[in-house]
Structure formats: C-alpha cells, structure tokens
Write a protein that holds these residues in place. Sequence first.
Motif, PDB file in Angstrom:
ATOM      1  N   ARG A  72       0.925   9.973  -3.354  1.00  0.00           N
ATOM      2  CA  ARG A  72       0.157   8.853  -2.801  1.00  0.00           C
ATOM      3  C   ARG A  72      -0.652   8.162  -3.893  1.00  0.00           C
ATOM      4  O   ARG A  72      -0.677   6.926  -3.990  1.00  0.00           O
ATOM      5  CB  ARG A  72      -0.752   9.348  -1.675  1.00  0.00           C
ATOM      6  N   MET A  89       2.653   7.420   2.455  1.00  0.00           N
ATOM      7  CA  MET A  89       2.890   8.867   2.425  1.00  0.00           C
ATOM      8  C   MET A  89       2.343   9.528   3.693  1.00  0.00           C
ATOM      9  O   MET A  89       1.438  10.355   3.665  1.00  0.00           O
ATOM     10  CB  MET A  89       2.259   9.483   1.174  1.00  0.00           C
ATOM     11  N   ASP A  90       2.926   9.151   4.835  1.00  0.00           N
ATOM     12  CA  ASP A  90       2.453   9.626   6.130  1.00  0.00           C
ATOM     13  C   ASP A  90       3.055  10.986   6.481  1.00  0.00           C
ATOM     14  O   ASP A  90       3.645  11.662   5.624  1.00  0.00           O
ATOM     15  CB  ASP A  90       2.771   8.594   7.210  1.00  0.00           C
ATOM     16  N   ALA A 128       0.260   4.463  -5.471  1.00  0.00           N
ATOM     17  CA  ALA A 128      -0.784   3.437  -5.415  1.00  0.00           C
ATOM     18  C   ALA A 128      -1.022   2.835  -6.798  1.00  0.00           C
ATOM     19  O   ALA A 128      -1.167   1.618  -6.947  1.00  0.00           O
ATOM     20  CB  ALA A 128      -2.083   4.036  -4.863  1.00  0.00           C
ATOM     21  N   ALA A 181       2.267  15.532  -1.704  1.00  0.00           N
ATOM     22  CA  ALA A 181       2.064  14.264  -0.991  1.00  0.00           C
ATOM     23  C   ALA A 181       0.831  13.531  -1.523  1.00  0.00           C
ATOM     24  O   ALA A 181       0.855  12.310  -1.732  1.00  0.00           O
ATOM     25  CB  ALA A 181       1.934  14.508   0.503  1.00  0.00           C
ATOM     26  N   ASP A 182      -0.240  14.265  -1.748  1.00  0.00           N
ATOM     27  CA  ASP A 182      -1.452  13.648  -2.294  1.00  0.00           C
ATOM     28  C   ASP A 182      -1.203  13.087  -3.690  1.00  0.00           C
ATOM     29  O   ASP A 182      -1.655  11.988  -4.030  1.00  0.00           O
ATOM     30  CB  ASP A 182      -2.595  14.677  -2.342  1.00  0.00           C
ATOM     31  N   LYS A 220       0.826  -1.211   0.000  1.00  0.00           N
ATOM     32  CA  LYS A 220       0.000   0.000   0.000  1.00  0.00           C
ATOM     33  C   LYS A 220       0.862   1.264   0.000  1.00  0.00           C
ATOM     34  O   LYS A 220       1.931   1.306   0.613  1.00  0.00           O
ATOM     35  CB  LYS A 220      -0.912   0.027   1.234  1.00  0.00           C
ATOM     36  N   ALA A 221       0.364   2.295  -0.666  1.00  0.00           N
ATOM     37  CA  ALA A 221       0.986   3.620  -0.592  1.00  0.00           C
ATOM     38  C   ALA A 221       0.612   4.239   0.746  1.00  0.00           C
ATOM     39  O   ALA A 221      -0.553   4.196   1.161  1.00  0.00           O
ATOM     40  CB  ALA A 221       0.504   4.494  -1.741  1.00  0.00           C
TER      41      ALA A 221
END
Length: 428
Positions: A414, A226-227, A418, A410-411, A223-224
């Motif tokens: 992500r 990107m925390d 994914a 970041a979005d 899973k992606a």
Amino acid sequence: MSEPDGAGTRRRSRARAVAVATALTLLAPTAACSSGGDGGPPTINLYYPPEQNLQKVVDDCNAQAQGRYRIAYQVLPRQADEQRVQMVRRLAAQDSGMDVLGLDVTWTQEFASADWIREWTGENRAEVEKGTLEGPLATARYEDKLFAAPKNTNVQLLWYRADLVPQPPKTWDEMIEQAQKLKEQGKPHQVLTMGAQYEGLVVLYNAMVASAGGKIVSDDGEKAVMDDGAVRALEQLKRLATSGVVSPSFSNATEDPVRLEFQAGNGAFQVNWPFVYPALQEADPDLAKQVKWARYPGVDAETPSRATIGGVNMAVSAYSKYPEESFEAATCIRNEKNQKFSAVNDGVPPTIEALYDDPEMAEAYPMKETILEELKEPSTRPLTPAYQSISTVTSAILSPPSGIDPERTADELRGAVADALESKGVLP
C-alpha cells in the motif's frame, strides 16, 4: 469521480513532466528515421513488436493505400522493457520519425498522460470501438478518451493433464489439493506457473486480487487501495508457494521455462498463455493428446475467476508528420480481416468479438470459447500512467512469494504503490 475544472490538465502536465524527465536520463544520441521527405508518398513508420507474419498484413495495407502512403514495419526488440525504453527515448526527444506505435496494454495511460500519442476521435474512434471487446478497450482509454486501438489481446488459461485429472479444478485451493493427492501417488503433480520477480508475477497476483473481488488501485487510478480482496490474494499466493506442489524453481520461473517443464512431464497443471498449445503440439504430440484447457482458476468456488489481459494497442505518435495517414494505417492493420489473419498465423487472440465465431478460427484456436469467456469478464492491471513504477515495486515486494506475510506485505505494498502513484521511490 468528478474533479475540479483543470485538474485533469494539471495531472497530465505533471505526468508528462515526470515522464520526460525520466526519459531524458536515459537519452543517448539516436538517429531518427524520417517519414517521407523525398517528394514521394509519405512513409508511415510502424514501430511494433516482433510478429512473424505481420509484414504480410503491412503489404496488404500498402496495397489498399494505392500509393497514397507506404507503411514501413520497424521491428522493436523482443523484450517489452527494451521496446518501451526505445520508444520513450525517442518520444521524449519529440522524434518525428515514429508514426504508429505498438504499445503493451499497460503503457497507453502513461504515453497519453505525457502527451506522446494522439486521441482517436470521430470516425476513427467509432471504427475502433465497433465490435471490440470492452476489456481490451478499457486498456486503450485514458480520462474517458480513446488513445489507442486494440490490435490483439491475450489471457492465460489453466492447462491440465486429463489422463491424471478427469475434471479441472475451479479454484487454486482445489488445484493444490488435487496436486497433493497426485504427489502422494507418485504421479506427475506439479502446479507450474510464473513466480519470478518480473511482470509475470504481477499478472498472477493481479488476477488473484480481481478474482477475490479486490483492488490494488482505485478505479480512477489515483489512490492505493489494497483492500480485503488484495489481502486474500496475498494469502492465496503464499499458500500456493508453500504448498509443496510448485516447482522448486517457482520463484525464478518465467513463461517459456514453465512451458518446457510441463512438456518434460513434471506438471499436472500449467497456468500460462495460449502459446503453449502449438508449442506442445510440435514438441510432444503424444503428451499433447492428454492436455486439455479450462478457465483460469479462481479464489472462491462460487465466484468466476478474472484473468489478467495482455495484448498490444496501436497508437499514433503526437510527433508524426502524417497523422491522418497514420490513423488510416493503424486502422487497416487492426481491422477484422487482418486480426483474423494474425490470430490464425501468429497466435495472437483478436480483440473483435465476432471473430471468435469464425469457422476458420477453430483449428488454430480450439480453446477459443474459453478465451472469449475469460475476455468477457477480465481483469486489467491498474490503469494509471504510473503503472510501470507500480509493477516494479509490486514484483519486488512479492518476491519470493513464499516469504509473503499477508497483512505486513499488504501494508508494505500500500505504501509503495502510493509512492509510485506520486512518482516517488522508483524510476521505471
């Protein structure tokens, strides 16, 4: 994370199908070198990146084999992308003329998931794991099985001008502040590192993410993520790019131009691989006397940095006609004696921890203690068969680093990561 019975097999089958389909789009007729076949001892074809003195290692291993087989060193192209394309083409065609493969550490999971390389088991596995650093070993595993033998590893260091900076900075922000003060004083001040749209930028970002305690992809590679740590790394990368102390060519900079710019006297700091040390000794001995090294810069002063490791893993092709001899040959080439020879003569850091205490390493690796310190707390790039796709989309989205908008970027990352994990949107 546990998974239902058969899920791993299904995932490997999907990954292999995607890998083969991608490879076949690249396929052109290629001649496969045969391994033996003339009635004499088998020839074990070793496909490995250029390494100046590796033939000496091969010769020694051939002598050790006492005529039971002969290793032939087939030199791959210098560029990693070209190496991968050549091997992928031939493996997708089930070419039996390749026996032992020198893989970039980011390719092991991809090749294993496609069933292109054999698992190391029993005594072969035990021999590889004995005394080998855990970071390099992690890059050689897939689904808790060992699919390659780490031959050499690598980490970047912080190189700094001790005549300009008495104590090296521990963080990127501290380094930026020191550089800005030097700039105000009219002294060499630049922070030089790799920011072009290629793997070097991904390595830089990955190290910042790990140093900030973040993740790009989940530990199981599924899973992606990107925390928050990944977002902090984006903030750090943007801050560096817009600090006014990087080179004007930062967004186009790769390893060797960075080295040359530092040698020209423009930089106070350089974040780069250890190859810069012998190059500087030869190019400018006077400047070399002023250059020291330190641990890779971190994001937080109280948290140790985690440098991204590189290197080469040795794998045995699934299509080799001589797997037993191939495992033996690969084991010989990466054994302790030969890793020390390659480290001293070709500048490739060993993966066997005990070698860092060897007195003969001191002259070639005066920075060996710092390298080992980083290797004991490294970061690996996402361990997934889809890494090549992840790298491609990540470098594209991060370039140029001055254009990063942390939350928006970041979005975007992500979503792109994914898709890459699902083999959508990009072909490696």
